[in-house]
Design a protein around this motif. Structure first.
Motif, PDB file in Angstrom:
ATOM      1  N   VAL A  21      71.645  57.959   4.127  1.00  0.00           N
ATOM      2  CA  VAL A  21      70.913  56.688   4.199  1.00  0.00           C
ATOM      3  C   VAL A  21      71.806  55.544   3.722  1.00  0.00           C
ATOM      4  O   VAL A  21      72.437  55.644   2.672  1.00  0.00           O
ATOM      5  CB  VAL A  21      69.631  56.741   3.329  1.00  0.00           C
ATOM      6  CG1 VAL A  21      68.887  55.407   3.376  1.00  0.00           C
ATOM      7  CG2 VAL A  21      68.713  57.878   3.777  1.00  0.00           C
ATOM      8  N   PHE A  22      71.826  54.467   4.507  1.00  0.00           N
ATOM      9  CA  PHE A  22      72.577  53.264   4.156  1.00  0.00           C
ATOM     10  C   PHE A  22      71.598  52.170   3.770  1.00  0.00           C
ATOM     11  O   PHE A  22      70.489  52.111   4.293  1.00  0.00           O
ATOM     12  CB  PHE A  22      73.408  52.785   5.350  1.00  0.00           C
ATOM     13  CG  PHE A  22      74.518  53.725   5.713  1.00  0.00           C
ATOM     14  CD1 PHE A  22      75.775  53.598   5.148  1.00  0.00           C
ATOM     15  CD2 PHE A  22      74.302  54.751   6.618  1.00  0.00           C
ATOM     16  CE1 PHE A  22      76.799  54.477   5.469  1.00  0.00           C
ATOM     17  CE2 PHE A  22      75.320  55.638   6.950  1.00  0.00           C
ATOM     18  CZ  PHE A  22      76.569  55.499   6.373  1.00  0.00           C
ATOM     19  N   HIS A  23      72.021  51.294   2.867  1.00  0.00           N
ATOM     20  CA  HIS A  23      71.195  50.128   2.556  1.00  0.00           C
ATOM     21  C   HIS A  23      72.072  48.982   2.091  1.00  0.00           C
ATOM     22  O   HIS A  23      73.194  49.181   1.629  1.00  0.00           O
ATOM     23  CB  HIS A  23      70.111  50.454   1.518  1.00  0.00           C
ATOM     24  CG  HIS A  23      70.587  50.392   0.108  1.00  0.00           C
ATOM     25  ND1 HIS A  23      70.605  49.227  -0.629  1.00  0.00           N
ATOM     26  CD2 HIS A  23      71.095  51.341  -0.706  1.00  0.00           C
ATOM     27  CE1 HIS A  23      71.085  49.480  -1.835  1.00  0.00           C
ATOM     28  NE2 HIS A  23      71.399  50.751  -1.917  1.00  0.00           N
ATOM     29  N   CYS A  24      71.532  47.766   2.238  1.00  0.00           N
ATOM     30  CA  CYS A  24      72.221  46.568   1.773  1.00  0.00           C
ATOM     31  C   CYS A  24      71.210  45.752   0.960  1.00  0.00           C
ATOM     32  O   CYS A  24      70.395  46.331   0.243  1.00  0.00           O
ATOM     33  CB  CYS A  24      72.800  45.782   2.944  1.00  0.00           C
ATOM     34  SG  CYS A  24      71.554  45.269   4.141  1.00  0.00           S
ATOM     35  N   SER A  55      71.124  49.310  19.263  1.00  0.00           N
ATOM     36  CA  SER A  55      70.496  49.188  17.956  1.00  0.00           C
ATOM     37  C   SER A  55      69.165  49.931  17.921  1.00  0.00           C
ATOM     38  O   SER A  55      68.684  50.309  16.873  1.00  0.00           O
ATOM     39  CB  SER A  55      70.306  47.721  17.589  1.00  0.00           C
ATOM     40  OG  SER A  55      69.517  47.082  18.556  1.00  0.00           O
ATOM     41  N   SER A  56      68.576  50.183  19.101  1.00  0.00           N
ATOM     42  CA  SER A  56      67.299  50.910  19.144  1.00  0.00           C
ATOM     43  C   SER A  56      67.465  52.363  18.698  1.00  0.00           C
ATOM     44  O   SER A  56      66.506  53.029  18.364  1.00  0.00           O
ATOM     45  CB  SER A  56      66.700  50.851  20.552  1.00  0.00           C
ATOM     46  OG  SER A  56      67.594  51.462  21.468  1.00  0.00           O
ATOM     47  N   ARG A  70      73.053  44.492   7.145  1.00  0.00           N
ATOM     48  CA  ARG A  70      74.322  45.205   6.927  1.00  0.00           C
ATOM     49  C   ARG A  70      74.113  46.709   6.887  1.00  0.00           C
ATOM     50  O   ARG A  70      74.965  47.480   7.336  1.00  0.00           O
ATOM     51  CB  ARG A  70      75.003  44.734   5.633  1.00  0.00           C
ATOM     52  CG  ARG A  70      75.570  43.323   5.737  1.00  0.00           C
ATOM     53  CD  ARG A  70      76.095  42.822   4.413  1.00  0.00           C
ATOM     54  NE  ARG A  70      74.997  42.581   3.480  1.00  0.00           N
ATOM     55  CZ  ARG A  70      75.134  42.271   2.197  1.00  0.00           C
ATOM     56  NH1 ARG A  70      76.340  42.181   1.663  1.00  0.00           N
ATOM     57  NH2 ARG A  70      74.081  42.052   1.441  1.00  0.00           N
ATOM     58  N   GLY A  71      72.972  47.133   6.365  1.00  0.00           N
ATOM     59  CA  GLY A  71      72.661  48.562   6.369  1.00  0.00           C
ATOM     60  C   GLY A  71      72.557  49.099   7.786  1.00  0.00           C
ATOM     61  O   GLY A  71      73.010  50.205   8.088  1.00  0.00           O
ATOM     62  N   ALA A  72      71.958  48.302   8.682  1.00  0.00           N
ATOM     63  CA  ALA A  72      71.841  48.702  10.093  1.00  0.00           C
ATOM     64  C   ALA A  72      73.216  48.786  10.742  1.00  0.00           C
ATOM     65  O   ALA A  72      73.500  49.706  11.517  1.00  0.00           O
ATOM     66  CB  ALA A  72      70.948  47.716  10.847  1.00  0.00           C
ATOM     67  N   VAL A  73      74.098  47.832  10.424  1.00  0.00           N
ATOM     68  CA  VAL A  73      75.461  47.848  10.964  1.00  0.00           C
ATOM     69  C   VAL A  73      76.187  49.105  10.482  1.00  0.00           C
ATOM     70  O   VAL A  73      76.839  49.805  11.266  1.00  0.00           O
ATOM     71  CB  VAL A  73      76.236  46.568  10.545  1.00  0.00           C
ATOM     72  CG1 VAL A  73      77.718  46.687  10.895  1.00  0.00           C
ATOM     73  CG2 VAL A  73      75.620  45.343  11.210  1.00  0.00           C
ATOM     74  N   ALA A  74      76.066  49.410   9.198  1.00  0.00           N
ATOM     75  CA  ALA A  74      76.722  50.599   8.639  1.00  0.00           C
ATOM     76  C   ALA A  74      76.174  51.873   9.272  1.00  0.00           C
ATOM     77  O   ALA A  74      76.932  52.805   9.572  1.00  0.00           O
ATOM     78  CB  ALA A  74      76.516  50.639   7.121  1.00  0.00           C
TER      79      ALA A  74
END
Length: 119
Positions: free
Chosen positions: A79-82, A3-4, A87-91
């Motif tokens: 760029v992803f967002h939730c 995740s880093s 969830r954005g980080a997962v995507a």
């Protein structure tokens, strides 16, 4: 993926990209019910549980389903967002696994966006 590795983008940087970039590909991974209550202008709705399949599609299939051109693997501004950021980080992680080397998560997410935009 660690995740880093996940790159994040700030509200200010996203706002600047929305104003000037032709390359920004903003993906809203929230549910349809969440999106119906409001969204960031220009975002494409691809629910989290379909992100991996969506970004694995051939470009023609992606365009037919989402109405936009599928970004290339080296898309500079994906760029992803939730709603809150998780969830954005997962995507974003899923996109990395598929080879999208510049994918980023808007960690402030829609919650921060709507607060700052007065929505």
């Amino acid at each position: 993926m660690e995740s880093s590795v996940t790159k994040e983008i700030s509200y200010e940087d996203l706002k600047a990209l929305l104003g000037k970039s032709q390359n920004l590909f903003l993906v809203d991974v929230r549910t349809k019910e969440e999106v119906d209550k409001g969204h960031i202008p220009g975002s494409v709705h691809i629910p989290l549980d379909t992100v991996a399949d969506a970004f694995a599609m051939v470009p023609e299939e992606f365009k037919a389903k989402y109405g936009v051109t599928k970004p290339p693997l080296d898309a500079p501004e994906l760029v992803f967002h939730c709603h809150l950021g998780r969830r954005g980080a997962v995507a974003t992680g899923k996109a990395y696994e598929l080879g999208y080397v510049n994918a980023r998560n808007y960690a402030g997410a829609y919650k921060e966006w709507s607060a700052k935009e007065g929505k």
